[in-house]
Enzyme design. Structure first.
Site, PDB file in Angstrom:
ATOM      1  N   SER A 292       0.805  -1.221   0.000  1.00 30.05           N
ATOM      2  CA  SER A 292       0.000   0.000   0.000  1.00 30.05           C
ATOM      3  C   SER A 292       0.839   1.272   0.000  1.00 30.05           C
ATOM      4  O   SER A 292       1.635   1.486  -0.899  1.00 30.05           O
ATOM      5  CB  SER A 292      -0.950  -0.045   1.189  1.00 30.05           C
ATOM      6  OG  SER A 292      -1.873   0.992   1.101  1.00 30.05           O
ATOM      7  N   HIS A 293       0.719   2.080   1.048  1.00 26.91           N
ATOM      8  CA  HIS A 293       1.370   3.393   1.089  1.00 26.91           C
ATOM      9  C   HIS A 293       2.815   3.309   1.581  1.00 26.91           C
ATOM     10  O   HIS A 293       3.503   4.323   1.623  1.00 26.91           O
ATOM     11  CB  HIS A 293       0.572   4.310   2.018  1.00 26.91           C
ATOM     12  CG  HIS A 293       0.386   3.699   3.374  1.00 26.91           C
ATOM     13  ND1 HIS A 293      -0.502   2.671   3.591  1.00 26.91           N
ATOM     14  CD2 HIS A 293       0.998   3.929   4.546  1.00 26.91           C
ATOM     15  CE1 HIS A 293      -0.433   2.305   4.851  1.00 26.91           C
ATOM     16  NE2 HIS A 293       0.476   3.044   5.464  1.00 26.91           N
TER      17      HIS A 293
ATOM     18  N   ASP B 107      -2.881   6.164  -3.400  1.00 26.11           N
ATOM     19  CA  ASP B 107      -1.691   5.569  -2.788  1.00 26.11           C
ATOM     20  C   ASP B 107      -1.131   4.435  -3.643  1.00 26.11           C
ATOM     21  O   ASP B 107      -1.552   4.229  -4.782  1.00 26.11           O
ATOM     22  CB  ASP B 107      -1.999   5.079  -1.364  1.00 26.11           C
ATOM     23  CG  ASP B 107      -2.920   3.868  -1.360  1.00 26.11           C
ATOM     24  OD1 ASP B 107      -3.704   3.721  -2.306  1.00 26.11           O
ATOM     25  OD2 ASP B 107      -2.838   3.055  -0.414  1.00 26.11           O
TER      26      ASP B 107
ATOM     27  N   ASP C 118      -1.442   1.179  -3.853  1.00 26.69           N
ATOM     28  CA  ASP C 118      -2.326   0.171  -4.439  1.00 26.69           C
ATOM     29  C   ASP C 118      -3.682   0.716  -4.858  1.00 26.69           C
ATOM     30  O   ASP C 118      -4.579  -0.056  -5.204  1.00 26.69           O
ATOM     31  CB  ASP C 118      -2.487  -1.015  -3.476  1.00 26.69           C
ATOM     32  CG  ASP C 118      -3.114  -0.606  -2.157  1.00 26.69           C
ATOM     33  OD1 ASP C 118      -2.913   0.552  -1.726  1.00 26.69           O
ATOM     34  OD2 ASP C 118      -3.805  -1.434  -1.542  1.00 26.69           O
TER      35      ASP C 118
ATOM     36  N   ASP D 146      -6.157   2.309  -3.246  1.00 28.70           N
ATOM     37  CA  ASP D 146      -7.387   2.274  -2.446  1.00 28.70           C
ATOM     38  C   ASP D 146      -7.593   3.522  -1.591  1.00 28.70           C
ATOM     39  O   ASP D 146      -8.655   3.716  -1.035  1.00 28.70           O
ATOM     40  CB  ASP D 146      -7.473   0.988  -1.600  1.00 28.70           C
ATOM     41  CG  ASP D 146      -6.288   0.799  -0.668  1.00 28.70           C
ATOM     42  OD1 ASP D 146      -5.367   1.639  -0.672  1.00 28.70           O
ATOM     43  OD2 ASP D 146      -6.283  -0.220   0.053  1.00 28.70           O
ATOM     44  N   ARG D 147      -6.589   4.389  -1.502  1.00 29.35           N
ATOM     45  CA  ARG D 147      -6.757   5.609  -0.701  1.00 29.35           C
ATOM     46  C   ARG D 147      -7.037   6.812  -1.581  1.00 29.35           C
ATOM     47  O   ARG D 147      -6.746   6.802  -2.775  1.00 29.35           O
ATOM     48  CB  ARG D 147      -5.493   5.889   0.115  1.00 29.35           C
ATOM     49  CG  ARG D 147      -5.215   4.820   1.138  1.00 29.35           C
ATOM     50  CD  ARG D 147      -4.075   5.242   2.051  1.00 29.35           C
ATOM     51  NE  ARG D 147      -3.873   4.230   3.058  1.00 29.35           N
ATOM     52  CZ  ARG D 147      -3.347   4.442   4.250  1.00 29.35           C
ATOM     53  NH1 ARG D 147      -2.916   5.651   4.565  1.00 29.35           N
ATOM     54  NH2 ARG D 147      -3.218   3.466   5.118  1.00 29.35           N
TER      55      ARG D 147
ATOM     56  N   GLU E 281     -10.497   7.450   8.626  1.00 27.76           N
ATOM     57  CA  GLU E 281      -9.783   8.730   8.677  1.00 27.76           C
ATOM     58  C   GLU E 281      -8.488   8.705   7.880  1.00 27.76           C
ATOM     59  O   GLU E 281      -7.938   9.736   7.544  1.00 27.76           O
ATOM     60  CB  GLU E 281      -9.488   9.117  10.127  1.00 27.76           C
ATOM     61  CG  GLU E 281      -8.893   8.015  11.023  1.00 27.76           C
ATOM     62  CD  GLU E 281      -7.542   7.511  10.620  1.00 27.76           C
ATOM     63  OE1 GLU E 281      -6.705   8.338  10.231  1.00 27.76           O
ATOM     64  OE2 GLU E 281      -7.322   6.285  10.696  1.00 27.76           O
TER      65      GLU E 281
ATOM     66  N   LYS F 196     -11.668  -0.259   0.055  1.00 26.84           N
ATOM     67  CA  LYS F 196     -11.745   1.170  -0.172  1.00 26.84           C
ATOM     68  C   LYS F 196     -11.246   1.449  -1.576  1.00 26.84           C
ATOM     69  O   LYS F 196     -10.519   0.640  -2.150  1.00 26.84           O
ATOM     70  CB  LYS F 196     -10.986   1.952   0.886  1.00 26.84           C
ATOM     71  CG  LYS F 196      -9.511   1.599   1.048  1.00 26.84           C
ATOM     72  CD  LYS F 196      -8.961   2.290   2.296  1.00 26.84           C
ATOM     73  CE  LYS F 196      -7.473   2.058   2.487  1.00 26.84           C
ATOM     74  NZ  LYS F 196      -7.179   0.896   3.323  1.00 26.84           N
TER      75      LYS F 196
HETATM   76  C1  VG1 Z   1      -3.556   1.918   8.396  1.00 26.28           C
HETATM   77  C2  VG1 Z   1      -4.763   2.809   8.581  1.00 26.28           C
HETATM   78  C3  VG1 Z   1      -6.040   1.994   8.426  1.00 26.28           C
HETATM   79  C4  VG1 Z   1      -6.022   1.298   7.060  1.00 26.28           C
HETATM   80  C5  VG1 Z   1      -4.751   0.473   6.918  1.00 26.28           C
HETATM   81  C6  VG1 Z   1      -4.613  -0.149   5.544  1.00 26.28           C
HETATM   82  O1  VG1 Z   1      -3.552   0.899   9.385  1.00 26.28           O
HETATM   83  O2  VG1 Z   1      -4.746   3.459   9.832  1.00 26.28           O
HETATM   84  O3  VG1 Z   1      -7.156   2.834   8.567  1.00 26.28           O
HETATM   85  O4  VG1 Z   1      -7.136   0.467   6.923  1.00 26.28           O
HETATM   86  O5  VG1 Z   1      -3.610   1.309   7.119  1.00 26.28           O
HETATM   87  O6  VG1 Z   1      -4.602   0.819   4.544  1.00 26.28           O
HETATM   88  P1  VG1 Z   1      -2.677   0.983  10.736  1.00 26.28           P
HETATM   89  O7  VG1 Z   1      -2.925  -0.315  11.456  1.00 26.28           O
HETATM   90  O8  VG1 Z   1      -1.280   1.221  10.313  1.00 26.28           O
HETATM   91  O9  VG1 Z   1      -3.208   2.175  11.488  1.00 26.28           O
HETATM   92  V1  VG1 Z   1      -3.818   0.469   3.095  1.00 26.28           V
HETATM   93  O10 VG1 Z   1      -4.083   1.718   2.066  1.00 26.28           O
HETATM   94  O11 VG1 Z   1      -2.378  -0.023   3.649  1.00 26.28           O
HETATM   95  O12 VG1 Z   1      -4.516  -1.013   2.561  1.00 26.28           O
HETATM   96 CO    CO Z   2      -3.600   1.241   0.165  1.00 22.95          CO
END
Ligand code: VG1
Ligand code: CO
Length: 543
Positions: free
Chosen positions: A113-114, A277, A279, A281-282, A364, A376
């Site tokens: 992801s990010h 981001d 992948d 989804d953000r 958030e 998402k």
């Molecule tokens: C973070 C965010 C959470 C989100 C998750 C995956 O998790 O706070 O809201 O669902 O990333 O997003 P954490 O446990 O680090 O707070 V993504 O775009 O990585 O699939």
């Molecule tokens: Co993501």
């Protein structure tokens, strides 16, 4: 081509976090590490044998290498057909859609992801079930348990496949179907939104910038925004997916999307800015010189959903993760629909979406989505905003300010302390937990505590229970402080502190969020002993 069964020994660190198994590339490259985890999933999901499997990733370093191994394990475990995005590319929401559309037994999304990519960056792997959503906690705990006892994996001895062209290839007893990663997703968007209205908006001179951050959304955004909707060529910046995201964090926030933020300031700035981001989804939403907090975005989209054909029949309900602000709750109350509060992570929205209890949900952390897929969806959120802007013909700031006048403004901030020492972070949370019972009735920073708990969730559809999802302190004036540790970081621990405070009076609405939340932030830091436990005096990122 023959199936070989390889002996192996377990690793003890393969417990999936908030969003799958996420580790440094160097960890994934250990012999048998990837194989063990994938085989553990196959051992826990027998429906995959004889079934259809969707495979794709965000294009980061190690993506294609991992997919080659994954396909050989899938073939050896009896998968009948694997549908793979061309070049190994599928955004997370596009993978979710393909699983649903093709009736797959499940899918693997390869992404961190990010998190940054490259040989020294991070990699990740996530399993989604037949509903297209991330595996629920009971299943991911099953993967982990299996990974700790694994002693063999099955792999087809075969050369690597050329994934660069659409078409079908045989791999042992399995057919590999390589598909355009964008086509089905773009068609889905066509059916949800009032595309002619958005096209007219652009034709009338509306300008936007979309920052794909050299991540997976580039090809999707070019096809949909520029080619289908007529946004000006060049609307999509950083559009070419790169294995290391150009050396940046593909994380759409005010810190990491600095180029986009700069483009949206100044007198000649475009009307609208957005970023996604790694992948896809953000989403981050910007107006000219205006930032929309993700919690507000969910609330504003809920209040304006009537402009979107997919929601013409009204919303069934809304859900938000616990640390997400209560702005959406106020909209749900006004609409007379339920609002659910779930633990952090998209997997908790799945049962509510499947049961038809909610239409919209959000977090958030720049996550917004709906019942169209089970993840998402960054570009969907951008199109949702465009559809609302096309319907209302107001500026982004105009829409949000009007929303605040109607519902009040919920000031919101998240403070992240990244890569702190794990022992200190755990001690901080443990001390807070020990304090919880004494807090109600106390006055902290001039506010009386109404309630304090460690959030526990019972899924209203399937009754499953999830404990210890975040320490939550609610004050009598509705303000909240939430503390939790990240489940996606790969180095040490990341402490997240979430702050919110509601103000009805429009005279207060123009205050900077950091100013409006300064007292609450000081209270939060003092109560938890953040400096004492982490050695930090200021957060690394504030969003
Ligand atoms: C973070 C965010 C959470 C989100 C998750 C995956 O998790 O706070 O809201 O669902 O990333 O997003 P954490 O446990 O680090 O707070 V993504 O775009 O990585 O699939
Ligand atoms: Co993501």
């Amino acid at each position: 081509m023959t199936v070989h069964t390889h002996p192996t020994t377990p690793f003890d660190d393969q417990r999936p976090g908030t969003s799958g198994l996420r580790k440094a590339v160097t960890v994934f490259r250990q012999p048998n590490y990837l194989e063990n985890f994938i085989q553990s999933v196959f051992d826990c999901v027998p429906e995959l044998a004889g079934g259809l499997l969707v495979v794709g990733g965000d294009g980061r370093y190690y993506n294609v290498t991992a997919i080659q191994t994954l396909l050989k394990i899938a073939a050896a475990n009896g998968v009948a057909r694997a549908v793979v995005g061309r070049g190994g590319i599928l955004s997370t929401p596009a993978a979710s859609h393909l699983i649903r559309r093709r009736g797959a037994a499940g899918g693997f999304v390869l992404s961190a992801s990010h998190n940054p990519g490259g040989p020294d960056g991070d990699f990740g792997i996530k399993f989604n079930g037949a509903n297209g959503g991330p595996a629920p906690e009971a299943l991911t705990e099953g993967f982990y348990a299996r990974s700790r006892g694994i002693d063999r994996y099955h792999l087809l001895a075969a050369p690597d496949l050329d994934l660069r062209h659409d078409g079908e290839i045989r791999l042992g007893g399995m057919t590999v179907e390589i598909v355009d990663p964008v086509a089905d997703y773009a068609a889905l968007m066509d059916g949800i939104f009032d595309m002619p209205a958005i096209r007219r908006l652009f034709a009338d001179g509306f300008r936007m910038v979309f920052d794909a951050m050299h991540a997976v959304t580039g090809p999707y955004a070019v096809a949909i925004l520029e080619h289908r909707l007529g946004a000006a060529p060049g609307t999509v910046i950083n559009r070419v997916p790169l294995e290391d995201f150009g050396g940046h964090h593909p994380d759409p926030n005010l810190v990491h999307a600095a180029e986009l933020v700069a483009r949206l300031s100044g007198p000649d700035a475009p009307d609208f800015g957005a970023a996604s981001d790694g992948d896809g989804d953000r989403n981050m939403i910007l107006g000219r010189e205006f930032y929309v907090s993700p919690s507000d975005s969910l609330a504003v989209l809920a209040a304006n959903a009537g402009h979107v054909p997919h929601f013409a029949g009204g919303l069934k309900g809304i859900a938000r993760s616990m640390p997400t602000s209560q702005a959406a709750d106020r909209v749900a109350a006004a609409l007379g629909i339920p609002c659910y509060e779930t633990p952090t992570g998209w997997k908790f929205f799945g049962s509510l979406l499947d049961a038809g209890r909610i239409s919209l949900c959000g977090e958030e952390s720049f996550g917004t989505g709906s019942d169209h897929v089970r993840e998402k969806d960054g570009l969907w959120a951008v199109l949702m905003w465009l559809n609302v802007l096309a319907g209302r013909r107001l500026s982004v700031a105009g829409i949000v300010r009007e929303h605040w006048r109607r519902f009040g403004r919920t000031f919101y901030g998240r403070h992240d302390y990244e890569a702190v020492e794990t022992a200190g972070a755990n001690a901080l949370i443990a001390e807070l937990r020990a304090l919880l019972q004494q807090l109600p009735g106390c006055t902290l920073g001039g506010r009386r505590v109404l309630a304090a708990d460690d959030f526990a969730y019972v899924d209203p559809v399937d009754g499953s229970r999830s404990e210890r999802q975040g320490v939550r302190i609610v004050f009598e004036d509705g303000a909240r402080i939430v503390y939790r540790l990240s489940g996606t970081g790969t180095a040490g621990a990341t402490l997240r502190v979430y702050l919110e405070r509601h103000r009805s009076d429009p005279a207060d609405h123009d205050t900077e969020a950091t100013v409006a939340l300064a007292e609450l932030a000081a209270t939060a830091a003092e109560l938890a002993g953040i400096t004492r436990h982490t050695g930090r005096t200021v957060p690394d990122v504030v969003t």
